[in-house]
Enzyme design. Structure first.
Site, PDB file in Angstrom:
ATOM      1  N   ILE A  25       0.826  -1.228   0.000  1.00 17.81           N
ATOM      2  CA  ILE A  25       0.000   0.000   0.000  1.00 17.81           C
ATOM      3  C   ILE A  25       0.854   1.270   0.000  1.00 17.81           C
ATOM      4  O   ILE A  25       0.422   2.318  -0.460  1.00 17.81           O
ATOM      5  CB  ILE A  25      -0.982  -0.020   1.201  1.00 17.81           C
ATOM      6  N   ASP A  55       4.308  -8.719   6.614  1.00 17.48           N
ATOM      7  CA  ASP A  55       5.365  -8.858   5.622  1.00 17.48           C
ATOM      8  C   ASP A  55       5.029 -10.066   4.736  1.00 17.48           C
ATOM      9  O   ASP A  55       4.586 -11.098   5.251  1.00 17.48           O
ATOM     10  CB  ASP A  55       6.709  -9.092   6.329  1.00 17.48           C
ATOM     11  N   ALA A  76       5.972  -6.284  -3.498  1.00 15.05           N
ATOM     12  CA  ALA A  76       7.036  -7.047  -4.168  1.00 15.05           C
ATOM     13  C   ALA A  76       8.359  -6.325  -3.998  1.00 15.05           C
ATOM     14  O   ALA A  76       8.393  -5.110  -3.768  1.00 15.05           O
ATOM     15  CB  ALA A  76       6.740  -7.175  -5.665  1.00 15.05           C
ATOM     16  N   THR A 123       3.382  -8.979 -14.515  1.00 19.47           N
ATOM     17  CA  THR A 123       4.200  -7.952 -15.154  1.00 19.47           C
ATOM     18  C   THR A 123       4.616  -8.284 -16.586  1.00 19.47           C
ATOM     19  O   THR A 123       4.787  -9.464 -16.929  1.00 19.47           O
ATOM     20  CB  THR A 123       5.483  -7.739 -14.311  1.00 19.47           C
ATOM     21  N   TYR A 139      13.916 -11.353 -10.867  1.00 21.32           N
ATOM     22  CA  TYR A 139      12.590 -10.763 -10.593  1.00 21.32           C
ATOM     23  C   TYR A 139      11.525 -11.433 -11.458  1.00 21.32           C
ATOM     24  O   TYR A 139      10.477 -11.883 -10.970  1.00 21.32           O
ATOM     25  CB  TYR A 139      12.657  -9.256 -10.876  1.00 21.32           C
ATOM     26  N   HIS A 171       4.350   1.396 -15.782  1.00 15.88           N
ATOM     27  CA  HIS A 171       3.526   2.580 -15.547  1.00 15.88           C
ATOM     28  C   HIS A 171       4.226   3.447 -14.508  1.00 15.88           C
ATOM     29  O   HIS A 171       4.742   2.964 -13.508  1.00 15.88           O
ATOM     30  CB  HIS A 171       2.104   2.213 -15.156  1.00 15.88           C
ATOM     31  N   ARG A 222       6.584   7.673  -8.672  1.00 16.25           N
ATOM     32  CA  ARG A 222       7.442   6.543  -9.026  1.00 16.25           C
ATOM     33  C   ARG A 222       8.697   6.542  -8.151  1.00 16.25           C
ATOM     34  O   ARG A 222       9.274   7.607  -7.858  1.00 16.25           O
ATOM     35  CB  ARG A 222       7.826   6.698 -10.502  1.00 16.25           C
TER      36      ARG A 222
HETATM   37  P1  NAP Z   1       6.789  -0.085  -5.532  1.00  6.86           P
HETATM   38  O1  NAP Z   1       6.496   1.376  -5.624  1.00  6.86           O
HETATM   39  O2  NAP Z   1       8.192  -0.542  -5.498  1.00  6.86           O
HETATM   40  O3  NAP Z   1       6.020  -0.632  -4.229  1.00  6.86           O
HETATM   41  C1  NAP Z   1       6.262  -1.923  -3.742  1.00  6.86           C
HETATM   42  C2  NAP Z   1       5.486  -2.082  -2.445  1.00  6.86           C
HETATM   43  O4  NAP Z   1       5.719  -3.410  -1.934  1.00  6.86           O
HETATM   44  C3  NAP Z   1       5.914  -1.108  -1.338  1.00  6.86           C
HETATM   45  O5  NAP Z   1       4.774  -0.722  -0.614  1.00  6.86           O
HETATM   46  C4  NAP Z   1       6.823  -1.971  -0.474  1.00  6.86           C
HETATM   47  O6  NAP Z   1       6.882  -1.560   0.874  1.00  6.86           O
HETATM   48  C5  NAP Z   1       6.074  -3.291  -0.559  1.00  6.86           C
HETATM   49  N1  NAP Z   1       6.903  -4.434  -0.174  1.00  6.86           N
HETATM   50  C6  NAP Z   1       8.099  -4.798  -0.676  1.00  6.86           C
HETATM   51  N2  NAP Z   1       8.540  -5.923  -0.082  1.00  6.86           N
HETATM   52  C7  NAP Z   1       7.587  -6.282   0.823  1.00  6.86           C
HETATM   53  C8  NAP Z   1       7.459  -7.326   1.758  1.00  6.86           C
HETATM   54  N3  NAP Z   1       8.411  -8.264   1.908  1.00  6.86           N
HETATM   55  N4  NAP Z   1       6.338  -7.384   2.517  1.00  6.86           N
HETATM   56  C9  NAP Z   1       5.384  -6.449   2.400  1.00  6.86           C
HETATM   57  N5  NAP Z   1       5.449  -5.410   1.544  1.00  6.86           N
HETATM   58  C10 NAP Z   1       6.548  -5.323   0.764  1.00  6.86           C
HETATM   59  O7  NAP Z   1       6.065  -0.872  -6.720  1.00  6.86           O
HETATM   60  P2  NAP Z   1       4.886  -0.408  -7.705  1.00  6.86           P
HETATM   61  O8  NAP Z   1       5.492   0.257  -8.882  1.00  6.86           O
HETATM   62  O9  NAP Z   1       3.835   0.269  -6.927  1.00  6.86           O
HETATM   63  O10 NAP Z   1       4.393  -1.830  -8.235  1.00  6.86           O
HETATM   64  C11 NAP Z   1       3.362  -2.539  -7.551  1.00  6.86           C
HETATM   65  C12 NAP Z   1       3.403  -4.008  -7.966  1.00  6.86           C
HETATM   66  O11 NAP Z   1       3.204  -4.111  -9.376  1.00  6.86           O
HETATM   67  C13 NAP Z   1       4.716  -4.727  -7.697  1.00  6.86           C
HETATM   68  O12 NAP Z   1       4.390  -6.066  -7.380  1.00  6.86           O
HETATM   69  C14 NAP Z   1       5.452  -4.673  -9.027  1.00  6.86           C
HETATM   70  O13 NAP Z   1       6.354  -5.759  -9.122  1.00  6.86           O
HETATM   71  C15 NAP Z   1       4.295  -4.801  -9.984  1.00  6.86           C
HETATM   72  N6  NAP Z   1       4.443  -4.165 -11.299  1.00  6.86           N
HETATM   73  C16 NAP Z   1       4.787  -2.856 -11.387  1.00  6.86           C
HETATM   74  C17 NAP Z   1       4.861  -2.259 -12.636  1.00  6.86           C
HETATM   75  C18 NAP Z   1       5.242  -0.798 -12.796  1.00  6.86           C
HETATM   76  O14 NAP Z   1       5.603  -0.411 -13.907  1.00  6.86           O
HETATM   77  N7  NAP Z   1       5.132   0.010 -11.752  1.00  6.86           N
HETATM   78  C19 NAP Z   1       4.566  -3.006 -13.787  1.00  6.86           C
HETATM   79  C20 NAP Z   1       4.188  -4.335 -13.642  1.00  6.86           C
HETATM   80  C21 NAP Z   1       4.116  -4.907 -12.386  1.00  6.86           C
HETATM   81  P3  NAP Z   1       7.998  -0.509   1.382  1.00  6.86           P
HETATM   82  O15 NAP Z   1       7.392   0.846   1.096  1.00  6.86           O
HETATM   83  O16 NAP Z   1       8.119  -0.843   2.815  1.00  6.86           O
HETATM   84  O17 NAP Z   1       9.260  -0.768   0.594  1.00  6.86           O
HETATM   85  N1  GDD Z   2      16.528   1.701 -13.323  1.00  4.25           N
HETATM   86  C1  GDD Z   2      17.324   2.086 -14.328  1.00  4.25           C
HETATM   87  N2  GDD Z   2      18.328   2.987 -14.080  1.00  4.25           N
HETATM   88  N3  GDD Z   2      17.093   1.582 -15.557  1.00  4.25           N
HETATM   89  C2  GDD Z   2      17.889   2.023 -16.568  1.00  4.25           C
HETATM   90  C3  GDD Z   2      18.905   2.950 -16.378  1.00  4.25           C
HETATM   91  C4  GDD Z   2      19.152   3.450 -15.068  1.00  4.25           C
HETATM   92  O1  GDD Z   2      20.037   4.260 -14.820  1.00  4.25           O
HETATM   93  N4  GDD Z   2      19.493   3.186 -17.576  1.00  4.25           N
HETATM   94  C5  GDD Z   2      18.865   2.437 -18.478  1.00  4.25           C
HETATM   95  N5  GDD Z   2      17.887   1.719 -17.874  1.00  4.25           N
HETATM   96  C6  GDD Z   2      17.008   0.739 -18.544  1.00  4.25           C
HETATM   97  C7  GDD Z   2      16.939  -0.612 -17.851  1.00  4.25           C
HETATM   98  O2  GDD Z   2      18.093  -1.402 -18.206  1.00  4.25           O
HETATM   99  C8  GDD Z   2      15.638  -1.158 -18.425  1.00  4.25           C
HETATM  100  O3  GDD Z   2      15.876  -1.766 -19.674  1.00  4.25           O
HETATM  101  C9  GDD Z   2      14.794   0.092 -18.618  1.00  4.25           C
HETATM  102  O4  GDD Z   2      15.685   1.221 -18.517  1.00  4.25           O
HETATM  103  C10 GDD Z   2      13.666   0.267 -17.593  1.00  4.25           C
HETATM  104  O5  GDD Z   2      14.218   0.086 -16.305  1.00  4.25           O
HETATM  105  P1  GDD Z   2      13.359   0.430 -14.980  1.00  4.25           P
HETATM  106  O6  GDD Z   2      12.824   1.803 -15.030  1.00  4.25           O
HETATM  107  O7  GDD Z   2      14.227   0.056 -13.822  1.00  4.25           O
HETATM  108  O8  GDD Z   2      12.083  -0.527 -15.091  1.00  4.25           O
HETATM  109  P2  GDD Z   2      11.939  -2.075 -15.495  1.00  4.25           P
HETATM  110  O9  GDD Z   2      11.259  -2.106 -16.822  1.00  4.25           O
HETATM  111  O10 GDD Z   2      13.204  -2.808 -15.350  1.00  4.25           O
HETATM  112  O11 GDD Z   2      10.955  -2.613 -14.371  1.00  4.25           O
HETATM  113  C11 GDD Z   2       9.739  -1.886 -14.037  1.00  4.25           C
HETATM  114  O12 GDD Z   2       8.701  -2.273 -14.920  1.00  4.25           O
HETATM  115  C12 GDD Z   2       8.334  -3.664 -14.844  1.00  4.25           C
HETATM  116  C13 GDD Z   2       7.212  -3.899 -15.884  1.00  4.25           C
HETATM  117  O13 GDD Z   2       7.784  -4.127 -17.136  1.00  4.25           O
HETATM  118  C14 GDD Z   2       9.385  -2.217 -12.586  1.00  4.25           C
HETATM  119  O14 GDD Z   2       8.323  -1.408 -12.205  1.00  4.25           O
HETATM  120  C15 GDD Z   2       8.966  -3.672 -12.417  1.00  4.25           C
HETATM  121  O15 GDD Z   2       8.480  -3.884 -11.091  1.00  4.25           O
HETATM  122  C16 GDD Z   2       7.854  -3.984 -13.435  1.00  4.25           C
HETATM  123  O16 GDD Z   2       7.463  -5.343 -13.339  1.00  4.25           O
END
Ligand code: NAP
Ligand code: GDD
Length: 340
Positions: A9, A58, A82, A127, A151, A181, A186
């Site tokens: 949350i 947790d 996660a 994801t 992951y 997203h 973020r």
């Molecule tokens: P986020 O901002 O990193 O938030 C992750 C949340 O999980 C935080 O509230 C974190 O708590 C909590 N958490 C981590 N480890 C935990 C544990 N062991 N027990 C309980 N809570 C824990 O991620 P998000 O971007 O909102 O993404 C939400 C979900 O969608 C994740 O499962 C992610 O993998 C998935 N997802 C995200 C994207 C994207 O682009 N954002 C896309 C596809 C899937 P703390 O605040 O304490 O760290």
């Molecule tokens: N983080 C990060 N930092 N990524 C970088 C950087 C940097 O300095 N430079 C280049 N990248 C590239 C990464 O190698 C990756 O290919 C891309 O940018 C996106 O990286 P992230 O923004 O870290 O996101 P992600 O796509 O790996 O993962 C996020 O999206 C997933 C859905 O496709 C996370 O939100 C995951 O939890 C989620 O499942």
């Protein structure tokens, strides 16, 4: 009044989803972890709300989860918690597996053991990383998975155990296969936010250069606030199902950079190749972006593009709700107002 339980949350999606569900009249329960520093900025504004209740727990601790599920008896669970950073999953692979794979199983088992098998609906945060080393483009619900990081491998277990419990026990559980997203909430180590924060700091003269990894990596980036509504819509369907949520448009990290700097009034020109590529301010000639090989991943997912047709038809999802330009603008505007 419906009761929802949200894991994760305090994260980006958890905070937007909480706002949405409170607005819809839900009682919202959330699981937070104990930490030596309080970091609940994204939900701090909700803590006075009388239908907003937090519980310590947790995903790695079945006992805490069982106690929460057994006392709350939720109608809907959104499992968003996660270890969500793909790059970090190479460093903490075992923990990532415990939380992102086994954590899903624990939630499903809590629901069964609380006697909620037939009544509680579950959303699992799957994801686009599951497509990994992509086997077709664009990627739909029918595209084979090829996970390409610790992951993604853990999330693949989560995806399949949700499908298994749906078929074995008739549980209403859905996988949202969400593509990237982003938002002004973020996490700062994801690439989009790292870029928009750097744009703001460079404009204000408190950072001189932005170091990035793979600039050619491509993503289908949408706005998180739009995506959480799809999570809710999935659980309002007559039957449980899995859905891709994406915009159907793709941009590279390089393009995101250009657009973010441009919006802040800096025109960048990228010159050079590979590790020698640089982003240069066309006006001043200053180098503002450089490549750091340390930021490359051992295996990187580089070509994500979603096909959101099923969600368009069944969930009434509008992938054009927030354009790429609008997303960049929202994030840069927010970060330009940050006080450092
Ligand atoms: P986020 O901002 O990193 O938030 C992750 C949340 O999980 C935080 O509230 C974190 O708590 C909590 N958490 C981590 N480890 C935990 C544990 N062991 N027990 C309980 N809570 C824990 O991620 P998000 O971007 O909102 O993404 C939400 C979900 O969608 C994740 O499962 C992610 O993998 C998935 N997802 C995200 C994207 C994207 O682009 N954002 C896309 C596809 C899937 P703390 O605040 O304490 O760290
Ligand atoms: N983080 C990060 N930092 N990524 C970088 C950087 C940097 O300095 N430079 C280049 N990248 C590239 C990464 O190698 C990756 O290919 C891309 O940018 C996106 O990286 P992230 O923004 O870290 O996101 P992600 O796509 O790996 O993962 C996020 O999206 C997933 C859905 O496709 C996370 O939100 C995951 O939890 C989620 O499942």
């Amino acid at each position: 009044m419906k009761k929802a339980l949200i894991t994760g949350i305090s994260g980006q999606d958890g905070s937007f989803l909480t706002e949405l569900l409170l607005h819809k009249g839900y009682e919202v329960h959330g699981i937070v972890r104990r930490s030596s520093t309080e970091h609940r900025e994204r939900i701090a504004h909700l803590e006075e709300h009388d239908k907003f209740i937090l519980h310590y727990g947790d995903l790695s601790d079945y006992v805490s989860l069982m106690s929460i599920v057994g006392s709350v008896l939720p109608d809907e669970i959104y499992n968003l918690a996660a270890q969500s950073h793909v790059g970090v999953s190479f460093d903490v692979a075992e923990y990532t597996a415990d939380v992102d794979a086994m954590g899903v199983l624990r939630i499903l088992e809590c629901v069964r053991n609380a006697g909620l098998t037939d009544s509680c609906k579950i959303y699992q945060a799957s994801t686009s990383e599951l497509y990994g080393r992509v086997e077709e483009k664009p990627q739909s619900e029918l595209t084979p998975f090829h996970p390409y990081s610790p992951y993604a491998v853990a999330k693949q277990y989560g995806y399949w155990i949700v499908k298994e419990y749906r078929e074995a026990y008739g549980m209403f559980c859905c996988n949202g296969i969400l593509f990237n997203h982003e938002s002004e909430r973020r996490g700062e180590s994801f690439v989009t936010r790292k870029i928009t924060l750097a744009v703001s700091r460079i404009k204000k003269g408190i950072q001189s250069r932005l170091y990035l990894g793979n600039l050619s990596s491509k993503r289908d980036w949408g706005y998180a606030k739009d995506y959480v509504e799809c999570m809710w819509r999935m659980l309002q369907q007559d039957k449980p199902d899995d859905f891709v949520i994406a915009t159907g448009r793709q941009h590279s990290v390089r393009e995101f950079c250009e657009r973010a700097f441009h919006y802040a009034g800096i025109d960048l020109e990228f010159t050079g190749k590979g590790l020698n590529e640089k982003g240069i301010d066309k006006n001043s000639g200053r180098v503002l972006v450089e490549v750091d090989p340390g930021l490359y991943r051992p295996t990187d997912v580089v070509d994500l593009l979603g096909n959101p047709d099923k969600a368009k038809q069944k969930l009434n999802w509008n992938p054009d709700r927030t354009s790429f330009d609008e997303l960049v603008r929202i994030m840069v505007d927010y970060d330009m107002q940050m006080k450092y």
